[in-house]
Design a protein around this motif. Structure first.
Motif, PDB file in Angstrom:
ATOM      1  N   MET A   1       0.838  -1.194   0.000  1.00 19.06           N
ATOM      2  CA  MET A   1       0.000   0.000   0.000  1.00 19.06           C
ATOM      3  C   MET A   1       0.875   1.246   0.000  1.00 19.06           C
ATOM      4  O   MET A   1       1.969   1.235   0.568  1.00 19.06           O
ATOM      5  N   LYS A   2       0.393   2.316  -0.622  1.00 12.22           N
ATOM      6  CA  LYS A   2       1.151   3.560  -0.685  1.00 12.22           C
ATOM      7  C   LYS A   2       0.419   4.660   0.067  1.00 12.22           C
ATOM      8  O   LYS A   2      -0.791   4.620   0.230  1.00 12.22           O
ATOM      9  N   LYS A   3       1.192   5.634   0.512  1.00  6.93           N
ATOM     10  CA  LYS A   3       0.630   6.716   1.318  1.00  6.93           C
ATOM     11  C   LYS A   3       1.158   8.056   0.828  1.00  6.93           C
ATOM     12  O   LYS A   3       2.327   8.184   0.449  1.00  6.93           O
ATOM     13  N   CYS A   4       0.272   9.071   0.824  1.00  9.16           N
ATOM     14  CA  CYS A   4       0.664  10.410   0.426  1.00  9.16           C
ATOM     15  C   CYS A   4       1.181  11.161   1.654  1.00  9.16           C
ATOM     16  O   CYS A   4       0.446  11.314   2.639  1.00  9.16           O
ATOM     17  N   PRO A   5       2.427  11.619   1.625  1.00  5.35           N
ATOM     18  CA  PRO A   5       2.969  12.345   2.788  1.00  5.35           C
ATOM     19  C   PRO A   5       2.325  13.704   2.984  1.00  5.35           C
ATOM     20  O   PRO A   5       2.374  14.251   4.087  1.00  5.35           O
ATOM     21  N   ASN A   6       1.697  14.233   1.950  1.00  8.34           N
ATOM     22  CA  ASN A   6       1.082  15.558   2.035  1.00  8.34           C
ATOM     23  C   ASN A   6      -0.351  15.474   2.551  1.00  8.34           C
ATOM     24  O   ASN A   6      -0.737  16.176   3.490  1.00  8.34           O
ATOM     25  N   CYS A   7      -1.143  14.583   1.938  1.00  3.92           N
ATOM     26  CA  CYS A   7      -2.557  14.446   2.330  1.00  3.92           C
ATOM     27  C   CYS A   7      -2.755  13.480   3.481  1.00  3.92           C
ATOM     28  O   CYS A   7      -3.834  13.444   4.088  1.00  3.92           O
ATOM     29  N   GLN A   8      -1.744  12.627   3.751  1.00  3.96           N
ATOM     30  CA  GLN A   8      -1.841  11.630   4.824  1.00  3.96           C
ATOM     31  C   GLN A   8      -2.986  10.657   4.587  1.00  3.96           C
ATOM     32  O   GLN A   8      -3.743  10.315   5.488  1.00  3.96           O
ATOM     33  N   VAL A   9      -3.122  10.204   3.333  1.00  2.00           N
ATOM     34  CA  VAL A   9      -4.162   9.230   2.994  1.00  2.00           C
ATOM     35  C   VAL A   9      -3.506   8.029   2.343  1.00  2.00           C
ATOM     36  O   VAL A   9      -2.453   8.140   1.698  1.00  2.00           O
ATOM     37  N   ASP A  10      -4.123   6.859   2.530  1.00  2.00           N
ATOM     38  CA  ASP A  10      -3.663   5.641   1.876  1.00  2.00           C
ATOM     39  C   ASP A  10      -4.233   5.599   0.462  1.00  2.00           C
ATOM     40  O   ASP A  10      -5.401   5.934   0.232  1.00  2.00           O
ATOM     41  N   VAL A  11      -3.417   5.149  -0.479  1.00  2.00           N
ATOM     42  CA  VAL A  11      -3.811   5.102  -1.889  1.00  2.00           C
ATOM     43  C   VAL A  11      -3.674   3.676  -2.387  1.00  2.00           C
ATOM     44  O   VAL A  11      -2.606   3.063  -2.257  1.00  2.00           O
ATOM     45  N   LEU A  12      -4.743   3.142  -2.943  1.00  2.34           N
ATOM     46  CA  LEU A  12      -4.732   1.794  -3.486  1.00  2.34           C
ATOM     47  C   LEU A  12      -4.369   1.833  -4.974  1.00  2.34           C
ATOM     48  O   LEU A  12      -4.217   2.889  -5.570  1.00  2.34           O
ATOM     49  N   ASP A  13      -4.268   0.653  -5.574  1.00  3.44           N
ATOM     50  CA  ASP A  13      -3.936   0.482  -6.991  1.00  3.44           C
ATOM     51  C   ASP A  13      -2.505   0.897  -7.282  1.00  3.44           C
ATOM     52  O   ASP A  13      -1.712   1.139  -6.367  1.00  3.44           O
ATOM     53  N   GLU A  22      -1.164  15.199  -6.326  1.00  3.04           N
ATOM     54  CA  GLU A  22      -0.115  14.834  -7.284  1.00  3.04           C
ATOM     55  C   GLU A  22       1.284  14.842  -6.680  1.00  3.04           C
ATOM     56  O   GLU A  22       2.279  15.020  -7.367  1.00  3.04           O
ATOM     57  N   SER A  23       1.368  14.638  -5.371  1.00  2.00           N
ATOM     58  CA  SER A  23       2.668  14.491  -4.724  1.00  2.00           C
ATOM     59  C   SER A  23       3.144  13.049  -4.861  1.00  2.00           C
ATOM     60  O   SER A  23       2.332  12.122  -4.930  1.00  2.00           O
ATOM     61  N   PRO A  24       4.456  12.814  -4.921  1.00  2.00           N
ATOM     62  CA  PRO A  24       4.970  11.439  -5.006  1.00  2.00           C
ATOM     63  C   PRO A  24       4.532  10.622  -3.782  1.00  2.00           C
ATOM     64  O   PRO A  24       4.544  11.117  -2.648  1.00  2.00           O
TER      65      PRO A  24
END
Length: 221
Positions: A1-13, A22-24
């Protein structure tokens, strides 16, 4: 699983950047599911496919004889009409089997048949029949196959945008032949252009709402 350091949300797919800012993305140690969306089967009715193809074939043959009885033209014979219908049946069968990427299937079949016709036209002493008759006929067959598949297969709304692009391409290629004066007789190319125009607007009118919704999602409107 990946996470956005800016929004602090988990991102699937398989995202590489955050869909929100659009942050790495940063990779976490948690295992993510293979997809966030359920797999939807593309169902179709085989009987409806056969009925639609048979009806389209009979209408095309009837239209040919009616047109010939009215105008008495000798531009192309019944063999080109039957060739187009045979190609339509082949395309539909291929597309039904590869129905998760219908547009790609249409393009592949169209390119293969077109290249074969140009090749045989060349080796038999270039007469131009491939550009004058065969490729416009293939474009018409592709449009008919696409029309039948749209009617019998439940597809994703976003695919209608690709159908519009393909319909426009099917009209542009014969128009290019006419513009460059590569054809001996213009009628088959004009018929293909008219079919393309009708297909483009029929898809736009019938599925316009789904198309605009999909465009809105892609453009973040």
């Amino acid at each position: 699983m990946k996470k956005c350091p800016n929004c602090q949300v988990d991102v699937l797919d398989n995202w590489s950047v955050c869909p929100l800012c659009e942050s790495p993305l940063e990779t976490t140690g948690q295992e993510s599911p293979p997809t966030s969306f359920p797999e939807i089967s593309l169902r179709f009715n085989r009987r409806k496919v056969k009925q639609s193809l048979t009806l389209v074939s009979l209408l095309v043959v009837l239209l040919f004889f009616v047109s010939q009885s009215i105008w008495r033209f000798q531009f192309f014979g019944l063999e080109f009409v039957l060739f187009g219908l045979m190609t339509t049946w082949i395309m539909v069968l291929v597309l039904i089997r590869k129905r998760r990427n219908i547009v790609k299937g249409i393009v592949y079949v169209l390119i293969i048949f077109s290249l074969l016709s140009v090749y045989f036209d060349y080796i038999f002493g270039w007469l131009g029949w491939s550009l004058t008759f065969v490729i416009p006929t293939l474009c018409i067959a592709a449009l008919l196959a696409m029309f039948v598949v749209i009617q019998v297969v439940k597809i994703d709304p976003g695919d209608y945008i690709l159908y519009l692009q393909l319909a426009a391409l099917m009209g542009f290629v014969p128009f290019l032949f006419i513009f460059m004066d590569w054809v001996v007789i213009e009628l088959p190319s004009w018929v293909s252009i008219i079919f393309s125009f009708l297909m483009f607007w029929s898809v736009l009118v019938r599925h316009g709402k789904a198309i605009w919704n999909e465009l809105g999602k892609r453009m973040h409107v």
